[in-house]
Design a protein around this motif. Structure first.
Motif, mmCIF file in Angstrom:
data_model
loop_
_atom_site.group_PDB
_atom_site.id
_atom_site.type_symbol
_atom_site.label_atom_id
_atom_site.label_comp_id
_atom_site.label_asym_id
_atom_site.label_seq_id
_atom_site.Cartn_x
_atom_site.Cartn_y
_atom_site.Cartn_z
ATOM 1 N N UNK A 223 23.540 44.939 36.411
ATOM 2 C CA UNK A 223 24.585 45.344 36.259
ATOM 3 C C UNK A 223 26.251 45.989 37.214
ATOM 4 N N UNK A 224 25.954 45.308 38.138
ATOM 5 C CA UNK A 224 26.892 45.278 39.468
ATOM 6 C C UNK A 224 26.751 43.659 40.653
ATOM 7 N N UNK A 225 26.114 43.487 41.415
ATOM 8 C CA UNK A 225 25.812 42.392 41.655
ATOM 9 C C UNK A 225 25.871 41.170 40.874
ATOM 10 N N UNK A 226 25.408 41.221 39.252
ATOM 11 C CA UNK A 226 25.180 40.070 38.740
ATOM 12 C C UNK A 226 27.055 39.703 38.523
ATOM 13 N N UNK B 179 31.935 42.108 28.876
ATOM 14 C CA UNK B 179 32.741 42.902 29.362
ATOM 15 C C UNK B 179 32.940 44.118 31.377
ATOM 16 N N UNK B 180 31.379 43.905 31.832
ATOM 17 C CA UNK B 180 31.307 44.057 33.211
ATOM 18 C C UNK B 180 31.776 42.781 34.144
ATOM 19 N N UNK B 181 31.671 41.519 33.832
ATOM 20 C CA UNK B 181 32.594 40.502 33.820
ATOM 21 C C UNK B 181 33.653 40.435 33.808
ATOM 22 N N UNK B 182 33.956 41.190 32.646
ATOM 23 C CA UNK B 182 35.765 41.113 32.303
ATOM 24 C C UNK B 182 36.492 42.247 33.382
#
Length: 333
Positions: free
Chosen positions: A186-189, A215-218
Protein backbone atom coordinates in the motif's frame (compact mmCIF):
# COMPACT_ATOMS: atom_id res chain seq x y z
CA UNK A 1 -3.05 8.58 -25.67
CA UNK A 2 -5.07 5.49 -26.47
CA UNK A 3 -3.56 2.16 -27.39
CA UNK A 4 -5.16 -1.06 -28.56
CA UNK A 5 -5.98 -3.53 -25.85
CA UNK A 6 -3.20 -6.13 -25.69
CA UNK A 7 -3.43 -9.77 -24.70
CA UNK A 8 -0.20 -11.35 -23.49
CA UNK A 9 0.66 -14.96 -22.66
CA UNK A 10 2.13 -15.58 -19.21
CA UNK A 11 3.62 -18.95 -18.22
CA UNK A 12 4.74 -20.54 -14.94
CA UNK A 13 7.45 -23.01 -16.03
CA UNK A 14 8.54 -23.88 -12.48
CA UNK A 15 5.36 -25.98 -12.41
CA UNK A 16 6.93 -28.34 -14.95
CA UNK A 17 8.15 -27.21 -18.37
CA UNK A 18 11.26 -27.54 -20.47
CA UNK A 19 12.78 -24.87 -22.68
CA UNK A 20 11.29 -26.69 -25.68
CA UNK A 21 7.83 -26.47 -24.10
CA UNK A 22 8.25 -22.72 -23.65
CA UNK A 23 9.61 -22.27 -27.15
CA UNK A 24 6.60 -24.06 -28.63
CA UNK A 25 4.17 -21.81 -26.72
CA UNK A 26 6.12 -18.63 -27.50
CA UNK A 27 6.21 -19.41 -31.22
CA UNK A 28 2.51 -20.27 -31.19
CA UNK A 29 1.70 -17.04 -29.35
CA UNK A 30 3.64 -15.12 -31.97
CA UNK A 31 1.97 -16.92 -34.86
CA UNK A 32 -1.55 -16.36 -33.50
CA UNK A 33 -1.15 -12.63 -32.89
CA UNK A 34 -0.55 -12.27 -29.16
CA UNK A 35 1.41 -9.19 -28.21
CA UNK A 36 3.92 -10.77 -25.83
CA UNK A 37 5.20 -13.93 -24.17
CA UNK A 38 6.14 -13.62 -20.51
CA UNK A 39 7.31 -16.09 -17.91
CA UNK A 40 7.71 -16.18 -14.15
CA UNK A 41 11.09 -16.19 -12.41
CA UNK A 42 10.97 -19.08 -9.94
CA UNK A 43 13.24 -22.01 -9.12
CA UNK A 44 10.77 -24.22 -7.24
CA UNK A 45 7.30 -25.57 -8.01
CA UNK A 46 4.27 -24.52 -6.00
CA UNK A 47 1.46 -26.77 -4.84
CA UNK A 48 1.00 -30.48 -5.42
CA UNK A 49 2.56 -30.73 -8.89
CA UNK A 50 5.91 -32.50 -9.20
CA UNK A 51 7.63 -29.67 -11.02
CA UNK A 52 9.53 -32.19 -13.13
CA UNK A 53 11.79 -31.98 -15.06
CA UNK A 54 12.77 -29.00 -12.91
CA UNK A 55 13.09 -25.23 -13.26
CA UNK A 56 14.46 -23.25 -16.16
CA UNK A 57 16.22 -19.94 -15.65
CA UNK A 58 14.18 -16.93 -16.76
CA UNK A 59 16.93 -14.94 -18.48
CA UNK A 60 18.58 -17.97 -20.08
CA UNK A 61 15.14 -18.86 -21.47
CA UNK A 62 14.48 -15.34 -22.75
CA UNK A 63 17.89 -15.22 -24.41
CA UNK A 64 17.03 -18.38 -26.34
CA UNK A 65 13.57 -17.13 -27.26
CA UNK A 66 15.04 -13.81 -28.38
CA UNK A 67 16.89 -15.66 -31.16
CA UNK A 68 14.01 -17.98 -32.08
CA UNK A 69 11.17 -15.46 -32.36
CA UNK A 70 10.94 -12.29 -34.40
CA UNK A 71 7.93 -10.17 -33.37
CA UNK A 72 6.50 -11.10 -29.99
CA UNK A 73 7.71 -9.07 -27.02
CA UNK A 74 9.41 -10.98 -24.21
CA UNK A 75 9.61 -10.42 -20.47
CA UNK A 76 9.28 -11.49 -16.86
CA UNK A 77 6.58 -11.19 -14.23
CA UNK A 78 8.64 -10.64 -12.16
CA UNK A 79 12.41 -11.12 -12.03
CA UNK A 80 13.26 -11.82 -8.38
CA UNK A 81 15.58 -9.18 -6.94
CA UNK A 82 16.94 -11.73 -4.47
CA UNK A 83 18.31 -13.96 -7.25
CA UNK A 84 20.77 -11.60 -8.91
CA UNK A 85 23.10 -8.70 -8.23
CA UNK A 86 21.86 -5.51 -9.89
CA UNK A 87 24.99 -4.81 -11.95
CA UNK A 88 25.19 -8.22 -13.64
CA UNK A 89 21.39 -8.22 -14.04
CA UNK A 90 21.58 -4.93 -15.95
CA UNK A 91 24.15 -6.53 -18.25
CA UNK A 92 22.01 -9.63 -18.83
CA UNK A 93 18.83 -7.72 -19.61
CA UNK A 94 20.64 -5.29 -21.93
CA UNK A 95 22.27 -8.19 -23.77
CA UNK A 96 19.00 -10.06 -24.22
CA UNK A 97 17.40 -6.83 -25.44
CA UNK A 98 20.15 -6.67 -28.07
CA UNK A 99 19.64 -10.33 -28.96
CA UNK A 100 15.91 -9.72 -29.48
CA UNK A 101 16.30 -6.55 -31.53
CA UNK A 102 14.70 -4.46 -28.77
CA UNK A 103 11.75 -6.62 -27.68
CA UNK A 104 12.46 -7.06 -23.95
CA UNK A 105 10.22 -5.81 -21.13
CA UNK A 106 11.76 -5.97 -17.68
CA UNK A 107 9.60 -6.83 -14.69
CA UNK A 108 11.45 -6.61 -11.38
CA UNK A 109 10.18 -7.52 -7.92
CA UNK A 110 11.56 -8.12 -4.46
CA UNK A 111 11.35 -11.93 -4.50
CA UNK A 112 8.84 -13.54 -2.14
CA UNK A 113 8.84 -17.36 -2.24
CA UNK A 114 10.97 -18.32 0.74
CA UNK A 115 11.01 -22.07 0.03
CA UNK A 116 12.77 -21.71 -3.32
CA UNK A 117 15.52 -19.69 -1.67
CA UNK A 118 16.07 -22.44 0.87
CA UNK A 119 16.00 -25.11 -1.84
CA UNK A 120 18.79 -23.49 -3.85
CA UNK A 121 20.88 -21.74 -1.21
CA UNK A 122 19.76 -18.19 -1.95
CA UNK A 123 19.72 -15.70 0.95
CA UNK A 124 16.22 -14.52 1.85
CA UNK A 125 16.33 -11.35 3.97
CA UNK A 126 13.34 -10.03 5.93
CA UNK A 127 10.71 -8.10 3.97
CA UNK A 128 11.93 -4.61 4.91
CA UNK A 129 15.47 -5.41 3.84
CA UNK A 130 14.21 -6.96 0.58
CA UNK A 131 12.34 -3.73 -0.18
CA UNK A 132 15.35 -1.61 0.75
CA UNK A 133 17.54 -3.69 -1.56
CA UNK A 134 14.87 -3.54 -4.25
CA UNK A 135 14.82 0.27 -4.17
CA UNK A 136 18.60 0.31 -4.57
CA UNK A 137 18.43 -2.22 -7.39
CA UNK A 138 16.00 0.00 -9.28
CA UNK A 139 18.30 3.00 -8.80
CA UNK A 140 21.35 1.06 -9.99
CA UNK A 141 19.86 -0.70 -13.03
CA UNK A 142 18.18 2.42 -14.39
CA UNK A 143 21.28 4.44 -13.53
CA UNK A 144 23.59 2.09 -15.41
CA UNK A 145 21.38 2.07 -18.49
CA UNK A 146 20.97 5.84 -18.35
CA UNK A 147 24.68 6.67 -18.08
CA UNK A 148 25.77 8.45 -21.28
CA UNK A 149 28.44 6.84 -23.44
CA UNK A 150 31.90 7.79 -22.23
CA UNK A 151 30.64 8.62 -18.72
CA UNK A 152 30.73 6.54 -15.54
CA UNK A 153 28.09 5.62 -12.98
CA UNK A 154 28.69 5.67 -9.24
CA UNK A 155 26.36 4.64 -6.45
CA UNK A 156 26.89 4.44 -2.71
CA UNK A 157 23.98 2.70 -1.03
CA UNK A 158 23.49 0.72 2.12
CA UNK A 159 23.60 -2.63 0.34
CA UNK A 160 25.32 -1.93 -2.99
CA UNK A 161 28.25 0.21 -4.05
CA UNK A 162 29.09 0.94 -7.68
CA UNK A 163 32.42 2.57 -8.56
CA UNK A 164 33.26 4.08 -11.95
CA UNK A 165 31.06 1.75 -13.98
CA UNK A 166 30.91 2.49 -17.72
CA UNK A 167 27.30 1.32 -17.66
CA UNK A 168 27.79 -1.08 -20.54
CA UNK A 169 26.33 -2.74 -22.49
CA UNK A 170 23.39 -0.53 -23.46
CA UNK A 171 20.00 -2.00 -24.36
CA UNK A 172 18.64 -1.40 -27.85
CA UNK A 173 15.55 0.33 -26.47
CA UNK A 174 16.26 3.82 -25.26
CA UNK A 175 16.29 5.19 -22.71
CA UNK A 176 15.70 1.60 -21.48
CA UNK A 177 13.47 -1.42 -21.91
CA UNK A 178 10.02 -0.86 -20.38
CA UNK A 179 10.21 -1.41 -16.63
CA UNK A 180 7.33 -3.22 -14.91
CA UNK A 181 6.59 -3.00 -11.20
CA UNK A 182 3.65 -4.67 -9.49
CA UNK A 183 2.14 -5.87 -6.26
CA UNK A 184 -0.32 -4.99 -3.54
CA UNK A 185 1.88 -3.11 -1.05
CA UNK A 186 0.00 0.00 0.00
CA UNK A 187 2.88 2.46 0.46
CA UNK A 188 6.33 1.62 -0.83
CA UNK A 189 5.14 -0.27 -3.91
CA UNK A 190 3.11 2.70 -5.28
CA UNK A 191 5.93 5.10 -4.39
CA UNK A 192 8.52 3.05 -6.28
CA UNK A 193 6.13 2.62 -9.20
CA UNK A 194 5.63 6.36 -9.42
CA UNK A 195 9.39 6.89 -9.57
CA UNK A 196 10.45 4.06 -11.86
CA UNK A 197 7.63 2.15 -13.57
CA UNK A 198 6.61 2.31 -17.20
CA UNK A 199 3.90 -0.25 -16.41
CA UNK A 200 2.17 -1.26 -13.18
CA UNK A 201 0.84 -4.80 -13.00
CA UNK A 202 -1.58 -6.41 -10.56
CA UNK A 203 -1.52 -10.21 -10.55
CA UNK A 204 -4.40 -12.41 -9.43
CA UNK A 205 -6.43 -9.89 -7.41
CA UNK A 206 -10.09 -8.97 -7.44
CA UNK A 207 -11.47 -6.01 -9.33
CA UNK A 208 -12.11 -3.90 -6.23
CA UNK A 209 -8.61 -4.45 -4.85
CA UNK A 210 -7.08 -3.69 -8.24
CA UNK A 211 -8.98 -0.42 -8.61
CA UNK A 212 -7.86 0.68 -5.15
CA UNK A 213 -4.21 -0.13 -5.83
CA UNK A 214 -4.18 1.67 -9.16
CA UNK A 215 -5.54 4.72 -7.36
CA UNK A 216 -2.69 4.50 -4.84
CA UNK A 217 -0.23 4.52 -7.73
CA UNK A 218 -2.03 7.52 -9.23
CA UNK A 219 -1.80 9.33 -5.90
CA UNK A 220 1.90 8.53 -5.62
CA UNK A 221 2.41 9.94 -9.11
CA UNK A 222 0.56 13.12 -8.17
CA UNK A 223 2.73 13.50 -5.06
CA UNK A 224 5.89 13.76 -7.19
CA UNK A 225 4.35 15.63 -10.10
CA UNK A 226 4.38 12.76 -12.59
CA UNK A 227 1.39 12.35 -14.94
CA UNK A 228 -0.29 9.06 -14.04
CA UNK A 229 -0.98 8.45 -17.75
CA UNK A 230 2.73 7.74 -18.23
CA UNK A 231 2.28 4.40 -16.45
CA UNK A 232 0.54 1.64 -18.38
CA UNK A 233 -1.96 -0.30 -16.26
CA UNK A 234 -2.14 -4.08 -16.56
CA UNK A 235 -3.38 -7.18 -14.75
CA UNK A 236 -2.71 -10.91 -14.77
CA UNK A 237 -5.44 -13.55 -14.45
CA UNK A 238 -5.46 -17.32 -14.83
CA UNK A 239 -7.00 -18.33 -18.16
CA UNK A 240 -9.67 -21.00 -18.64
CA UNK A 241 -11.83 -20.46 -21.73
CA UNK A 242 -13.99 -22.98 -23.52
CA UNK A 243 -16.54 -22.98 -26.32
CA UNK A 244 -19.09 -24.34 -23.86
CA UNK A 245 -19.41 -25.22 -20.16
CA UNK A 246 -18.11 -28.75 -20.69
CA UNK A 247 -14.93 -27.46 -22.31
CA UNK A 248 -14.45 -24.88 -19.56
CA UNK A 249 -14.76 -27.65 -16.95
CA UNK A 250 -12.34 -29.88 -18.83
CA UNK A 251 -9.72 -27.14 -18.95
CA UNK A 252 -10.25 -26.30 -15.29
CA UNK A 253 -9.79 -29.97 -14.34
CA UNK A 254 -6.57 -30.12 -16.34
CA UNK A 255 -5.00 -27.46 -14.10
CA UNK A 256 -6.50 -28.75 -10.84
CA UNK A 257 -9.07 -25.98 -10.42
CA UNK A 258 -12.85 -25.70 -10.29
CA UNK A 259 -14.59 -23.95 -13.16
CA UNK A 260 -16.90 -21.87 -10.98
CA UNK A 261 -14.03 -20.78 -8.73
CA UNK A 262 -12.11 -19.66 -11.81
CA UNK A 263 -15.12 -17.76 -13.07
CA UNK A 264 -14.98 -15.77 -9.82
CA UNK A 265 -11.24 -15.39 -9.38
CA UNK A 266 -9.78 -15.79 -12.85
CA UNK A 267 -10.64 -15.23 -16.49
CA UNK A 268 -12.88 -18.21 -17.18
CA UNK A 269 -15.97 -19.10 -19.13
CA UNK A 270 -17.13 -18.97 -22.71
CA UNK A 271 -15.66 -16.33 -25.04
CA UNK A 272 -18.65 -14.06 -24.46
CA UNK A 273 -18.27 -14.36 -20.69
CA UNK A 274 -14.58 -13.59 -20.90
CA UNK A 275 -15.10 -10.55 -23.14
CA UNK A 276 -17.64 -9.24 -20.64
CA UNK A 277 -15.25 -9.70 -17.73
CA UNK A 278 -12.43 -7.95 -19.57
CA UNK A 279 -14.87 -5.14 -20.27
CA UNK A 280 -15.63 -4.78 -16.57
CA UNK A 281 -11.91 -4.66 -15.74
CA UNK A 282 -11.27 -2.18 -18.49
CA UNK A 283 -14.04 0.20 -17.48
CA UNK A 284 -13.24 0.04 -13.77
CA UNK A 285 -9.44 0.18 -13.78
CA UNK A 286 -8.24 1.54 -17.12
CA UNK A 287 -6.04 -1.49 -17.89
CA UNK A 288 -4.83 -1.72 -21.48
CA UNK A 289 -2.94 -5.01 -21.16
CA UNK A 290 -3.96 -8.36 -19.75
CA UNK A 291 -1.56 -11.21 -19.00
CA UNK A 292 -3.25 -14.56 -19.54
CA UNK A 293 -1.74 -17.10 -17.16
CA UNK A 294 -1.60 -20.32 -19.18
CA UNK A 295 -0.96 -23.34 -16.96
CA UNK A 296 -1.53 -26.21 -19.41
CA UNK A 297 1.25 -25.58 -21.91
CA UNK A 298 0.28 -28.57 -24.04
CA UNK A 299 -3.15 -27.11 -24.86
CA UNK A 300 -2.36 -24.83 -27.80
CA UNK A 301 -6.01 -25.00 -28.89
CA UNK A 302 -6.74 -22.89 -25.82
CA UNK A 303 -4.61 -20.06 -27.22
CA UNK A 304 -6.24 -20.49 -30.63
CA UNK A 305 -9.73 -20.11 -29.16
CA UNK A 306 -8.87 -16.88 -27.35
CA UNK A 307 -7.10 -15.49 -30.42
CA UNK A 308 -10.08 -16.30 -32.65
CA UNK A 309 -13.05 -15.46 -30.43
CA UNK A 310 -11.88 -13.09 -27.66
CA UNK A 311 -9.16 -10.90 -29.14
CA UNK A 312 -11.23 -9.65 -32.12
CA UNK A 313 -13.90 -8.36 -29.72
CA UNK A 314 -11.45 -6.02 -27.96
CA UNK A 315 -10.49 -2.58 -29.16
CA UNK A 316 -9.83 0.87 -27.76
CA UNK A 317 -12.05 3.91 -28.00
CA UNK A 318 -11.97 7.61 -26.99
CA UNK A 319 -10.30 8.35 -23.71
CA UNK A 320 -11.98 8.23 -20.34
CA UNK A 321 -11.48 11.12 -17.90
CA UNK A 322 -7.93 10.94 -16.60
CA UNK A 323 -6.51 10.02 -20.00
CA UNK A 324 -7.25 6.29 -19.99
CA UNK A 325 -8.68 4.72 -23.14
CA UNK A 326 -12.21 3.39 -22.81
CA UNK A 327 -13.15 -0.24 -23.49
CA UNK A 328 -15.61 -0.66 -26.34
CA UNK A 329 -17.75 -3.67 -27.11
CA UNK A 330 -17.54 -5.24 -30.56
CA UNK A 331 -21.24 -4.52 -31.02
CA UNK A 332 -20.54 -0.78 -30.73
CA UNK A 333 -18.16 -0.78 -33.72
Amino acid sequence: MSEHFKLRIFTEPQQGATYDDLLRVAKHAEATGYDAFFRSDHYLKMGAVSGEPGPTDAWVTLAGLARETSRVRLGTLMTAGTFRLPGPLAISVAQVDQMSGGRIEFGLGTGWYEEEHAAYGIPFPPLKERFDRYAEQLEIITGLWGTPAGKHFNYDGRYYRIEESPGLPKPVQQPRPPLLIGGQGKKRTPELAARFADEFNLPFVGLDAAAEQFERVAAACAAIGRPQEEIVRSAALVLCVGKNDAEVSRRADAIGREAEELRLNGLAGTPDEVVAKIGAWRERTGITRLYLQVLDLADLDHLDLVAAEVAPALTSAPDLPGGFPRFRWKSEL
